[in-house]
Design a protein around this motif. Structure first.
Motif, mmCIF file in Angstrom:
data_model
loop_
_atom_site.group_PDB
_atom_site.id
_atom_site.type_symbol
_atom_site.label_atom_id
_atom_site.label_comp_id
_atom_site.label_asym_id
_atom_site.label_seq_id
_atom_site.Cartn_x
_atom_site.Cartn_y
_atom_site.Cartn_z
ATOM 1 N N LEU A 7 34.083 39.178 36.563
ATOM 2 C CA LEU A 7 34.845 38.873 37.786
ATOM 3 C C LEU A 7 35.040 37.375 37.947
ATOM 4 O O LEU A 7 36.134 36.902 38.277
ATOM 5 C CB LEU A 7 34.119 39.449 39.004
ATOM 6 C CG LEU A 7 34.721 39.132 40.386
ATOM 7 C CD1 LEU A 7 36.076 39.817 40.540
ATOM 8 C CD2 LEU A 7 33.779 39.584 41.495
ATOM 9 N N TYR A 134 35.673 37.288 46.218
ATOM 10 C CA TYR A 134 36.687 37.452 45.179
ATOM 11 C C TYR A 134 37.194 36.119 44.616
ATOM 12 O O TYR A 134 37.862 36.104 43.581
ATOM 13 C CB TYR A 134 37.883 38.241 45.727
ATOM 14 C CG TYR A 134 37.754 39.742 45.504
ATOM 15 C CD1 TYR A 134 37.770 40.274 44.220
ATOM 16 C CD2 TYR A 134 37.616 40.612 46.568
ATOM 17 C CE1 TYR A 134 37.647 41.640 44.008
ATOM 18 C CE2 TYR A 134 37.496 41.992 46.373
ATOM 19 C CZ TYR A 134 37.518 42.494 45.082
ATOM 20 O OH TYR A 134 37.389 43.847 44.878
ATOM 21 N N VAL A 196 33.803 43.799 45.101
ATOM 22 C CA VAL A 196 33.092 44.191 43.883
ATOM 23 C C VAL A 196 31.591 43.936 44.035
ATOM 24 O O VAL A 196 30.757 44.761 43.644
ATOM 25 C CB VAL A 196 33.657 43.422 42.665
ATOM 26 C CG1 VAL A 196 32.747 43.599 41.449
ATOM 27 C CG2 VAL A 196 35.062 43.910 42.345
ATOM 28 N N ALA A 208 33.161 49.465 40.861
ATOM 29 C CA ALA A 208 33.288 48.022 40.684
ATOM 30 C C ALA A 208 33.924 47.691 39.339
ATOM 31 O O ALA A 208 34.799 46.827 39.244
ATOM 32 C CB ALA A 208 31.915 47.355 40.798
ATOM 33 N N VAL A 212 37.441 45.530 38.549
ATOM 34 C CA VAL A 212 37.455 44.343 37.696
ATOM 35 C C VAL A 212 38.391 44.549 36.507
ATOM 36 O O VAL A 212 39.137 43.633 36.127
ATOM 37 C CB VAL A 212 36.030 43.998 37.214
ATOM 38 C CG1 VAL A 212 36.063 42.906 36.152
ATOM 39 C CG2 VAL A 212 35.172 43.547 38.395
#
Length: 444
Positions: A7, A134, A196, A208, A212
């Motif tokens: 991420l 994020y 996430v 999650a 991603v």
């Protein structure tokens, strides 16, 4: 490579800007409502014969609702998810804003303003938490300050509504317009993904991983074909643990909590004390209601470059330096604004006060969620915001009593000068720098 590492390695893409706009519009609607009540108050005071103290209570009751909403929504967001709480709080304050338009007396308005505050206080820390979780580490500060810049847009919308609508259609119509954001929830439900980090913290690794992978594909990165790693034993234990207030005061977080609570109390006290009263204070100085709306609109325009300049600096010179500098310069501007003068002098110092104060706000919303780990991020941010709201509850009432004095205008802004200088020093002495660090590094 684990999901969080994947991420954080996703470059800035269309998704990040889309999320910024979607959460930012919710932020804008919040500010629009806060701004509308500031412009409505001088009209209501004339129509309903409200005293200065009663006007202060209208501002304070909304902030009491914000304090309670911030704590409860932070707890709910860490338990049920950021996305759901963001949507629910948006609906609450939108409906309550519309109800303000049908308020039949002072007491009913107080009830509806409390409900508006509850929804507003719940949404703000949750939206900031979602955007924080994020944002790429290297540009996280810039994104959160830009998110906060939507607050300035909301005040501009409120100023335009007040300038164009209230004189022609009455103060009730301004509140009815403020109810429209409830329709926006449908876009949030469809377009905003759950955090996430929240999903992983709750052991929902597969969900999650899918999010991603979708973001990697959208950014032109080949999604990982490796199986999603299961939660570490420590993570499983964290999922089962219950959030407790005492965790904010462990050796790990106590200093951060003290700094944040003092920062939030001081900046909310100064902001709501100044800007909730600004139109009314200018009317008391002899300006007409229409001319006051024009001047406040110009001062509000100065908020936007304040945000953008802070967004530029926060990832370059850091959170502590940017915040301390902007608070100090806001304090200086507030002092000279309080000395009065001709229209040009008032506009210049008022615009500078607005520029630096709202730039500082952008950094506050960047800094706060960074200082707590995922499992208590919204909870800790909510408590800091709640403590701040008690400053906001106190400030409008204090100003209401101070302006009775013939020299009240100057005394009010001298007080705010001292408050902002004090919190600038607190941030410099107690704060720790988080620029460029990942959320996992900061929370250790």
């Amino acid at each position: 490579m684990d999901i969080i590492s994947r991420l954080e390695q996703i470059p800035i893409s269309r998704f990040h800007y889309k999320l910024l706009i979607l959460t930012g519009l919710g932020w804008m609607f919040d500010a629009m409502d806060t701004g509308i009540i500031a412009f409505v108050l001088p009209v209501l005071a004339n129509e309903w014969g409200l005293s200065a103290a009663q006007m202060g209570y209208v501002g304070s009751i909304g902030l009491l609702g914000m304090a309670i909403g911030a704590v409860l929504s932070g707890l709910a967001a860490d338990k049920f998810g950021r996305k759901m709480v963001f949507s629910v709080t948006l609906i609450i304050y939108s409906i309550a804003t519309g109800l303000c338009g049908v308020a039949w007396n002072y007491e009913s308005l107080l009830v509806f303003r409390f409900l508006v505050g509850f929804g507003l206080g719940g949404e703000l820390p949750v939206a900031a938490t979602l955007m924080t979780e994020y944002s790429p580490p290297a540009s996280r500060g810039r994104f959160i300050v830009l998110l906060e810049s939507f607050w300035g847009l909301g005040w501009l919308v409120a100023a335009f509504i007040s300038y164009l609508v209230i004189p022609r259609y009455g103060w009730q119509m301004a509140f009815y317009i403020g109810a429209l954001p409830a329709l926006y929830v449908f876009f949030i439900r469809l377009a905003v993904p759950e955090s996430v980090r929240y999903l992983i913290d709750k052991g929902r690794q597969v969900e999650a991983g899918k999010i991603v992978a979708m973001l990697e594909q959208a950014a032109g990165i080949r999604p990982s074909t490796q199986p999603v790693a299961t939660a570490k034993p420590e993570s499983r234990q964290q999922v089962k643990r219950t959030l407790t207030f005492g965790e904010l005061w462990t050796n790990r977080f106590a200093k951060r909590t003290i700094m944040l609570w003092l920062l939030w109390f001081g900046i909310v006290y100064s902001y709501y004390g100044i800007f909730t009263w600004l139109p009314s204070l200018m009317v008391k100085q002899g300006y007409t209601v229409l001319k006051t709306f024009e001047y406040v609109l110009i001062m509000t325009l100065a908020q936007l470059p304040g945000y953008f300049s802070a967004a530029y600096l926060v990832d370059r010179i850091g959170r502590k330096a940017t915040l301390s500098i902007y608070l100090t310069l806001s304090a200086v501007s507030a002092y000279f604004f309080g000395q009065g003068g001709n229209a040009a002098v008032v506009l210049v110092w008022g615009s500078l006060m607005s520029f630096f104060n709202l730039g500082a706000w952008g950094v506050v919303y960047t800094y706060t969620p960074e200082l707590y780990p995922t499992r208590i991020r919204a909870f800790g941010s909510g408590w800091a915001a709640a403590v701040g709201r008690f400053g906001g509850i106190l400030a409008p009432t204090v100003v209401g009593y101070m302006v009775i004095n013939p020299q009240g205008f100057a005394h009010v802004f001298t007080m705010f000068t001292g408050i902002m200088l004090a919190i600038a020093g607190i941030v410099w002495l107690l704060g720790e720098e988080t620029r460029g660090r990942t959320l996992d590094e900061i929370s250790k």
